[in-house]
Design a protein around this motif. Structure first.
Motif, mmCIF file in Angstrom:
data_model
loop_
_atom_site.group_PDB
_atom_site.id
_atom_site.type_symbol
_atom_site.label_atom_id
_atom_site.label_comp_id
_atom_site.label_asym_id
_atom_site.label_seq_id
_atom_site.Cartn_x
_atom_site.Cartn_y
_atom_site.Cartn_z
ATOM 1 N N ALA A 18 -10.454 0.837 -9.600
ATOM 2 C CA ALA A 18 -9.902 -0.293 -10.011
ATOM 3 C C ALA A 18 -8.743 -0.706 -8.893
ATOM 4 N N ALA A 19 -8.179 0.296 -7.673
ATOM 5 C CA ALA A 19 -7.331 -0.126 -6.734
ATOM 6 C C ALA A 19 -8.164 -0.769 -6.178
ATOM 7 N N GLY A 20 -9.041 -1.408 -5.978
ATOM 8 C CA GLY A 20 -9.739 -2.697 -5.336
ATOM 9 C C GLY A 20 -9.367 -3.929 -5.046
ATOM 10 N N VAL A 21 -9.190 -4.257 -6.329
ATOM 11 C CA VAL A 21 -8.494 -5.610 -6.522
ATOM 12 C C VAL A 21 -7.394 -5.262 -5.555
ATOM 13 N N VAL A 22 -6.325 -4.785 -5.831
ATOM 14 C CA VAL A 22 -5.076 -4.452 -5.127
ATOM 15 C C VAL A 22 -5.765 -4.266 -3.594
ATOM 16 N N LEU A 23 -6.807 -4.067 -3.293
ATOM 17 C CA LEU A 23 -6.428 -3.511 -2.169
ATOM 18 C C LEU A 23 -7.557 -5.184 -1.289
ATOM 19 N N ALA A 24 -8.094 -5.220 -2.060
ATOM 20 C CA ALA A 24 -9.211 -6.907 -1.783
ATOM 21 C C ALA A 24 -8.413 -7.983 -1.256
ATOM 22 N N ALA A 25 -7.021 -8.254 -2.050
ATOM 23 C CA ALA A 25 -6.415 -8.856 -1.778
ATOM 24 C C ALA A 25 -5.957 -9.393 -0.847
ATOM 25 N N GLY A 26 -5.080 -8.043 0.038
ATOM 26 C CA GLY A 26 -4.685 -7.590 1.384
ATOM 27 C C GLY A 26 -5.436 -8.563 2.382
ATOM 28 N N LEU A 27 -7.368 -7.773 1.942
ATOM 29 C CA LEU A 27 -8.269 -8.319 2.627
ATOM 30 C C LEU A 27 -8.153 -9.530 3.447
ATOM 31 N N ALA A 28 -8.298 -10.478 2.206
ATOM 32 C CA ALA A 28 -8.730 -11.671 2.003
ATOM 33 C C ALA A 28 -7.319 -12.385 2.719
ATOM 34 N N SER A 141 3.533 -3.264 9.366
ATOM 35 C CA SER A 141 3.459 -3.762 8.298
ATOM 36 C C SER A 141 2.830 -3.332 6.929
ATOM 37 N N LEU A 142 1.928 -2.080 7.280
ATOM 38 C CA LEU A 142 1.288 -1.241 6.756
ATOM 39 C C LEU A 142 2.207 -0.921 6.065
ATOM 40 N N ARG A 143 3.042 -0.255 6.198
ATOM 41 C CA ARG A 143 4.042 0.922 6.161
ATOM 42 C C ARG A 143 4.599 1.323 4.479
ATOM 43 N N SER A 144 4.183 0.199 3.548
ATOM 44 C CA SER A 144 4.861 0.055 2.383
ATOM 45 C C SER A 144 3.396 0.771 1.499
ATOM 46 N N ASN A 145 2.301 0.551 2.339
ATOM 47 C CA ASN A 145 1.481 1.071 1.794
ATOM 48 C C ASN A 145 1.137 2.348 1.255
ATOM 49 N N PHE A 146 2.190 3.308 2.056
ATOM 50 C CA PHE A 146 1.291 5.181 2.254
ATOM 51 C C PHE A 146 3.239 5.654 1.676
ATOM 52 N N SER A 147 2.986 7.105 2.037
ATOM 53 C CA SER A 147 4.500 7.471 1.079
ATOM 54 C C SER A 147 5.111 7.355 2.232
ATOM 55 N N PRO A 148 6.649 7.564 2.608
ATOM 56 C CA PRO A 148 7.396 7.638 3.756
ATOM 57 C C PRO A 148 6.899 8.933 4.734
ATOM 58 N N ASP A 363 -12.559 11.784 -0.367
ATOM 59 C CA ASP A 363 -11.390 12.002 -0.226
ATOM 60 C C ASP A 363 -9.881 12.207 -0.368
ATOM 61 N N PHE A 364 -9.121 12.991 -0.540
ATOM 62 C CA PHE A 364 -7.549 12.443 -1.065
ATOM 63 C C PHE A 364 -7.182 11.396 -0.479
ATOM 64 N N PRO A 365 -6.301 10.687 -1.841
ATOM 65 C CA PRO A 365 -6.209 8.953 -1.450
ATOM 66 C C PRO A 365 -4.794 8.891 -0.727
ATOM 67 N N ALA A 366 -4.964 8.338 0.555
ATOM 68 C CA ALA A 366 -3.902 8.354 1.281
ATOM 69 C C ALA A 366 -2.958 7.216 0.240
ATOM 70 N N SER A 367 -3.352 6.143 -0.087
ATOM 71 C CA SER A 367 -2.853 4.724 -0.179
ATOM 72 C C SER A 367 -2.458 5.161 -1.862
ATOM 73 N N THR A 368 -1.202 4.209 -1.835
ATOM 74 C CA THR A 368 -0.035 4.655 -2.968
ATOM 75 C C THR A 368 -0.580 3.861 -3.747
ATOM 76 N N ALA A 369 -2.005 2.433 -3.358
ATOM 77 C CA ALA A 369 -1.974 1.932 -4.655
ATOM 78 C C ALA A 369 -3.646 2.557 -5.316
ATOM 79 N N ILE A 370 -4.076 3.291 -4.952
ATOM 80 C CA ILE A 370 -4.970 3.582 -5.264
ATOM 81 C C ILE A 370 -4.472 5.614 -6.541
#
Length: 456
Positions: A18-28, A141-148, A363-370
């Motif tokens: 489900a989170a792949g849509v969000v992540l894929a947007a960044g990749l593209a 710039s990827l800071r917002s993808n993870f918790s502080p 793995d337990f996710p690090a990405s806040t999108a997931i």
């Protein structure tokens, strides 16, 4: 500390997809072709993003040291998407074995381009300048993808020295069947946890609220959750150690009665006896990282339907302080001759398809999108009686306290834990005395390594 490798289990698969849509947007975002590099997310980093994109279009060979079983799938998927870049995956061991080899390789002027490094070991390689500054490639710039708090873990000396791969926010995993049998309330505070421990052990001396024989990773995680800051590094050489600070004392005051009172099972985690205890209910709960769900499912199959997850108990009712236990990053070595390609690989692993693969295989996710996706928090595993456990674990990740740091020689410090703090578990010392011995021996070692140590 629990190492960051897990059995291949698709407990997180739905959320990752489900989170792949969000992540894929960044990749593209860096281009329209199928081999476009991950975007930097910042116009100021345009040149860096362009360098990464260009690196992925050129032939390159990377050596990647990693131990996680899913690394093979990650490398295979990356090479399929970016066929010009070949990745040689090497399992150099885990924990101290890997870090000793990595240290030796760096001294010899060799080593990998990319290494999987647990958060507690990252400062050891970052402060001497052995890791590339990823800010140079716009990855800050990827800071917002993870918790502080997770972002803190991959930052050292004001520089970004790695990207998160997985995490381990602490939670209480408990056997509901045992708790119900002895009418134990699920503890919201450590006072209640201790009361439960006493009640359970009094009712059946062969059963314990949890196990503990002395573990450095568990201890530092508990001090972290209690608000402690026993390690402070200023610059590259000035280190303060204070294992008598307020947070540490909160942990000592809370945990000492459990140890001295014989209320925790004298069984080491990951041993055959430990798995037996979890299976037969003689170990009723675990205070550990969020990744434990996968390990229980695969290692304690007889417990299906019996286990549940609750927030970690608090020192004060109504509080919500948490910490990390386990988890790892990926870092680019300063000596790498293919840093741009290596940085692109890191970004793909951390926020691209690699993050999805990592989460979908254990793995337990690090990405806040997931972590924040509806499909992730909405999962109700049958093993946990249909409880939406990821709601608890996602919140736990958000509650992790910021500002924690490890010693720049934490790998060594952890190696002497059993000879210092560990003595409290054999009745040869108190927990407080053991921590002071740990501090003194760690400080002595740090001084020998050329650090300026302030030992409070």
């Amino acid at each position: 500390m629990r190492r960051s490798f897990f059995p291949k289990r698709k407990i997180w698969a739905t959320a990752a997809t489900a989170a792949g849509v969000v992540l894929a947007a960044g990749l593209a975002a860096c281009g329209s072709s199928g081999n476009a590099a991950p975007a930097s997310g910042s116009s100021a980093a345009g040149d860096s993003a362009a360098a990464i994109a260009a690196a992925l279009r050129k032939p390159a060979k990377l050596t990647f040291w990693a131990w996680a079983p899913q690394s093979k799938d990650i490398v295979r998927a990356f090479e399929k998407k970016y066929p010009k870049v070949r990745v040689n995956l090497v399992n150099a061991g885990t924990g101290t074995d890997e870090y000793t080899k990595l240290q030796n390789a760096i001294k010899a002027g060799s080593g990998p381009d990319v290494a999987q490094i647990e958060y507690y070991a990252l400062p050891q390689f970052a402060l001497p300048g052995d890791l590339a500054n990823l800010d140079s490639y716009g990855l800050g710039s990827l800071r917002s993808n993870f918790s502080p708090a997770v972002w803190d873990s991959v930052s050292a000396g004001g520089s970004l020295v790695g990207l998160p791969q997985d995490t381990g926010p602490m939670a209480l995993f408990y056997n509901k069947k045992v708790y119900d049998k002895y009418k134990l309330p699920v503890p919201a505070t450590w006072a209640q946890f201790t009361a439960d421990a006493k009640k359970l052990h009094a009712a059946n001396p062969k059963e314990y609220i949890t196990n503990d024989t002395g573990d450095a990773g568990f201890t530092t995680s508990m001090i972290w959750a209690a608000g402690g800051h026993p390690y402070v590094t200023s610059g590259t050489k000035n280190v303060t150690i204070d294992l008598a600070d307020a947070g540490t004392q909160k942990f000592v005051n809370m945990w000492s009665p459990l140890v001295s009172g014989g209320l925790v099972a004298p069984i080491s985690s990951w041993s055959t006896q430990w798995y037996t205890g979890l299976s037969n209910g003689s170990i009723a709960s675990l205070v550990t990282g969020g990744w434990m769900g996968v390990d229980l499912e695969t290692g304690v199959t007889t417990g299906s339907g019996q286990w549940r997850v609750a927030p970690i108990p608090q020192g004060t009712a109504g509080a919500s302080a948490d910490s990390e236990n386990g988890g790892s990053s990926d870092a680019v070595l300063s000596a790498s001759k293919n840093q741009a390609a290596a940085a692109a690989f890191l970004q793909w692993v951390s926020t691209g398809q690699g993050a999805q693969l990592s989460a979908s295989t254990g793995d337990f996710p690090a990405s806040t999108a997931i972590l924040n996706s509806a499909s992730f928090v909405g999962q109700k595993p049958a093993y946990f009686g249909g409880q939406a456990i990821n709601q608890v674990l996602s919140q736990a990740s958000s509650d992790v306290l910021t500002g924690w740091s490890y010693l720049p020689f934490q790998v060594y410090a952890n190696s002497i834990f059993s000879n210092t703090v560990g003595q409290a578990y054999t009745g040869k010392s108190s927990l407080s005395a053991g921590l002071q011995a740990w501090q003194q021996q760690s400080a002595t070692y740090g001084t020998q390594q050329g650090f300026s140590i302030t030992s409070k």
